[in-house]
Design an enzyme around this catalytic site. Structure first.
Site, PDB file in Angstrom:
ATOM      1  N   ARG A 248       0.840  -1.204   0.000  1.00  0.00           N
ATOM      2  CA  ARG A 248       0.000   0.000   0.000  1.00  0.00           C
ATOM      3  C   ARG A 248       0.872   1.250   0.000  1.00  0.00           C
ATOM      4  NH1 ARG A 248      -4.195  -0.205   4.745  1.00  0.00           N
ATOM      5  NH2 ARG A 248      -4.912   1.724   3.760  1.00  0.00           N
TER       6      ARG A 248
ATOM      7  N   CYS B 200      -1.061   6.234   9.120  1.00  0.00           N
ATOM      8  CA  CYS B 200      -1.364   4.934   8.514  1.00  0.00           C
ATOM      9  C   CYS B 200      -2.477   5.187   7.512  1.00  0.00           C
ATOM     10  CB  CYS B 200      -1.751   3.915   9.594  1.00  0.00           C
ATOM     11  SG  CYS B 200      -3.108   4.452  10.666  1.00  0.00           S
TER      12      CYS B 200
END
Length: 283
Positions: A183, A239
């Site tokens: 990611r 995050c």
């Protein structure tokens, strides 16, 4: 003895057996399936544990521009904690079955509210079960009345997207991204409508804080890892939505390092504004 970072299964077992004043929270959750956590809780949880729902209890509703899990208003989370029976100075233990990924959010919130005796169960529910200890079943206990009052934060105040943006042009802190490497690099993922990372960020996947058994790695190892990423710079922790970034905050505390500042909106807030820059690649 107060626990402020991690607590072992043996220590929690002994506290519960002795009838000590400890409040336990089950933080089970599954991204994309918000009903799954309560189902897992009902099928088996540590005796006496109350359920903390990431979406409903540990976050405020998103508005499309502030990320998937905005911080709850202080007055709201304080009221919820009192309703769960939290008392001044009471030991809190949070756990899940995902290496502390969700429990660390409750740890950070309580530290943010000035509550020192809060710890994450090292190894979580899997370690409890592996030790042959019992589970309860059914719904969370009914509400009680606690006297918890917030105090001065025990973690740095969170930072805004504007500060993170300013840090790109004039870096004074190192952004650490707790998402998995794919990611971070920009591989398409259903959680990220825009793939990539904040320019200048470095990747610290939260699972790198854990050993193969799902326990936190030794403090010295964690300290070496974070120091290699940060050098002498302070950390900004992010995050996907400000949740697993708290796991890196906890790992820094375990390592004896100054805890970084949380960017609560994280990637899901960052990409809500197409004017904010995006980088791709492993670095």
């Amino acid at each position: 003895m107060a626990y402020e970072t991690l607590i072992t299964v043996d220590a929690l077992r002994d506290m519960l057996a002795a009838g000590e004043n400890v409040l336990v929270f089950d933080c089970e959750f599954e991204l994309g399936n918000p009903d799954k956590g309560p189902e897992i809780y009902a099928k088996g949880h540590i005796p006496g544990a109350r359920y903390a729902h990431l979406d409903e209890d540990l976050a405020s509703p998103p508005d499309g521009s502030n990320g998937r899990h905005p911080l709850p208003a202080r007055v709201a989370i304080v009221a919820w904690l009192r309703a769960q029976g939290l008392r001044k100075g009471q030991q809190v233990v949070a756990y899940d079955s995902n290496g502390g990924a969700w429990a660390a959010r409750l740890w950070w919130l309580l530290r943010w509210l000035g509550h020192a005796p809060v710890a994450v169960l090292d190894g979580g529910k899997p370690a409890w079960v592996e030790a042959g200890l019992p589970l309860d079943h059914g719904l969370s206990p009914g509400a009680t009345s606690g006297d918890f009052e917030p105090g001065e934060p025990l973690v740095p105040e969170p930072v805004s997207a504007a500060k993170v943006l300013g840090n790109i042009a004039q870096p004074t802190a190192q952004v650490l991204d707790a998402r998995d490497p794919a990611r971070f690099a920009g591989t398409p993922n259903p959680l990220d409508p825009v793939a990539g990372h904040i320019p200048g960020a470095r990747n610290r996947f939260f699972r790198d804080n854990l050993d193969a058994a799902g326990h936190f790695r030794p403090a010295a190892e964690l300290a070496a890892d974070f120091s290699a990423l940060l050098g002498n710079a302070p950390a900004i922790l992010q995050c996907g939505s400000g949740v697993t970034a708290c796991h890196n905050a906890l790992a820094m505390a375990v390592a004896g390092l100054p805890v970084g500042q949380l960017y609560p909106g994280s990637w899901s807030e960052w990409i809500a504004d197409p004017g904010r820059p995006v980088a791709t690649g492993a670095e």
